[in-house]
Design a protein around this motif. Structure first.
Motif, mmCIF file in Angstrom:
data_model
loop_
_atom_site.group_PDB
_atom_site.id
_atom_site.type_symbol
_atom_site.label_atom_id
_atom_site.label_comp_id
_atom_site.label_asym_id
_atom_site.label_seq_id
_atom_site.Cartn_x
_atom_site.Cartn_y
_atom_site.Cartn_z
ATOM 1 N N UNK A 161 6.942 39.776 42.411
ATOM 2 C CA UNK A 161 7.091 38.466 43.048
ATOM 3 C C UNK A 161 7.349 37.387 41.997
ATOM 4 N N UNK A 162 6.632 37.451 40.877
ATOM 5 C CA UNK A 162 6.825 36.472 39.797
ATOM 6 C C UNK A 162 8.228 36.592 39.203
ATOM 7 N N UNK A 163 8.738 37.803 39.105
ATOM 8 C CA UNK A 163 10.113 37.999 38.622
ATOM 9 C C UNK A 163 11.095 37.374 39.610
ATOM 10 N N UNK A 164 10.886 37.608 40.900
ATOM 11 C CA UNK A 164 11.761 37.040 41.933
ATOM 12 C C UNK A 164 11.786 35.515 41.885
ATOM 13 N N UNK A 165 10.642 34.915 41.532
ATOM 14 C CA UNK A 165 10.557 33.455 41.447
ATOM 15 C C UNK A 165 10.981 32.920 40.077
ATOM 16 N N UNK A 166 11.385 33.830 39.195
ATOM 17 C CA UNK A 166 11.845 33.481 37.851
ATOM 18 C C UNK A 166 10.769 32.799 37.007
ATOM 19 N N UNK A 167 9.512 33.218 37.200
ATOM 20 C CA UNK A 167 8.438 32.722 36.349
ATOM 21 C C UNK A 167 8.615 33.318 34.964
ATOM 22 N N UNK A 192 -1.880 37.906 35.399
ATOM 23 C CA UNK A 192 -2.233 38.728 36.548
ATOM 24 C C UNK A 192 -3.738 38.957 36.489
ATOM 25 N N UNK A 193 -4.419 38.601 37.571
ATOM 26 C CA UNK A 193 -5.869 38.749 37.622
ATOM 27 C C UNK A 193 -6.242 39.764 38.690
ATOM 28 N N UNK A 194 -7.257 40.557 38.382
ATOM 29 C CA UNK A 194 -7.752 41.550 39.331
ATOM 30 C C UNK A 194 -9.250 41.718 39.139
ATOM 31 N N UNK A 195 -9.946 42.059 40.223
ATOM 32 C CA UNK A 195 -11.373 42.346 40.088
ATOM 33 C C UNK A 195 -11.615 43.825 39.774
ATOM 34 N N UNK A 196 -10.545 44.579 39.575
ATOM 35 C CA UNK A 196 -10.662 45.988 39.199
ATOM 36 C C UNK A 196 -10.535 46.110 37.677
ATOM 37 N N UNK A 197 -11.669 46.234 37.017
ATOM 38 C CA UNK A 197 -11.674 46.322 35.560
ATOM 39 C C UNK A 197 -10.891 47.529 35.063
ATOM 40 N N UNK A 198 -10.971 48.647 35.763
ATOM 41 C CA UNK A 198 -10.264 49.850 35.307
ATOM 42 C C UNK A 198 -8.746 49.653 35.341
ATOM 43 N N UNK A 199 -8.233 48.957 36.337
ATOM 44 C CA UNK A 199 -6.790 48.701 36.395
ATOM 45 C C UNK A 199 -6.379 47.766 35.269
ATOM 46 N N UNK A 200 -7.145 46.714 35.032
ATOM 47 C CA UNK A 200 -6.834 45.773 33.949
ATOM 48 C C UNK A 200 -6.866 46.504 32.603
ATOM 49 N N UNK A 201 -7.832 47.370 32.404
ATOM 50 C CA UNK A 201 -7.894 48.140 31.150
ATOM 51 C C UNK A 201 -6.650 49.005 30.989
ATOM 52 N N UNK A 202 -6.204 49.643 32.063
ATOM 53 C CA UNK A 202 -5.006 50.479 31.997
ATOM 54 C C UNK A 202 -3.771 49.641 31.657
ATOM 55 N N UNK A 203 -3.674 48.439 32.218
ATOM 56 C CA UNK A 203 -2.517 47.581 31.963
ATOM 57 C C UNK A 203 -2.524 47.013 30.547
ATOM 58 N N UNK A 204 -3.698 46.873 29.956
ATOM 59 C CA UNK A 204 -3.799 46.348 28.593
ATOM 60 C C UNK A 204 -3.830 47.448 27.533
ATOM 61 N N UNK A 205 -3.893 48.688 27.948
ATOM 62 C CA UNK A 205 -4.013 49.805 27.012
ATOM 63 C C UNK A 205 -2.666 50.162 26.380
ATOM 64 N N UNK A 206 -2.737 50.676 25.174
ATOM 65 C CA UNK A 206 -1.529 51.185 24.505
ATOM 66 C C UNK A 206 -1.413 52.701 24.681
ATOM 67 N N UNK A 207 -2.411 53.305 25.304
ATOM 68 C CA UNK A 207 -2.422 54.745 25.550
ATOM 69 C C UNK A 207 -1.773 55.017 26.905
ATOM 70 N N UNK A 208 -0.929 56.022 26.961
ATOM 71 C CA UNK A 208 -0.241 56.377 28.205
ATOM 72 C C UNK A 208 -1.257 56.745 29.284
ATOM 73 N N UNK A 209 -1.077 56.170 30.451
ATOM 74 C CA UNK A 209 -1.976 56.431 31.567
ATOM 75 C C UNK A 209 -1.607 57.757 32.229
#
Length: 94
Positions: free
Chosen positions: A28-34, A39-56
């Motif tokens: 959605x942010x890409x579509x709006x050209x932001x 990106x905020x989430x209450x799922x710590x495990x998802x945020x950790x995966x998105x910030x990790x340099x290790x392949x999920x």
């Protein structure tokens, strides 16, 4: 600032639903050209995966990889964990 809603049918796992919500927010942010987003989430495990340099290698790896592939569309993109109580706006939209 923007808000959107995307229906997801047949998503039985809340973990996958939260990952898809992050994916849709980035798209959605890409579509709006932001150019810069957080990106905020209450799922710590998802945020950790998105910030990790290790392949999920989890069940959500296709979603995580899609989000990571979209990072180059931004000057700055950050992924932050927020507590469930601080994420009230998202839960009202849901």
């Amino acid at each position: 600032m923007g808000a959107c809603a995307y229906p997801h049918t047949s998503v039985a796992d809340p973990f996958i639903a939260e990952a898809k919500a992050c994916e849709m927010a980035v798209s959605f942010a890409i579509d709006l050209d932001f150019r810069q987003i957080q990106v905020e989430s209450d799922s710590l495990s998802i945020i950790k995966k998105l910030n990790s340099t290790i392949a999920d290698k989890s069940v959500i790896s296709p979603i995580v990889n899609d989000i990571i592939s979209m990072r180059d569309s931004f000057e700055l993109i950050t992924f932050a964990h927020v507590g469930r109580l601080d994420n009230e706006a998202e839960h009202k939209l849901a």
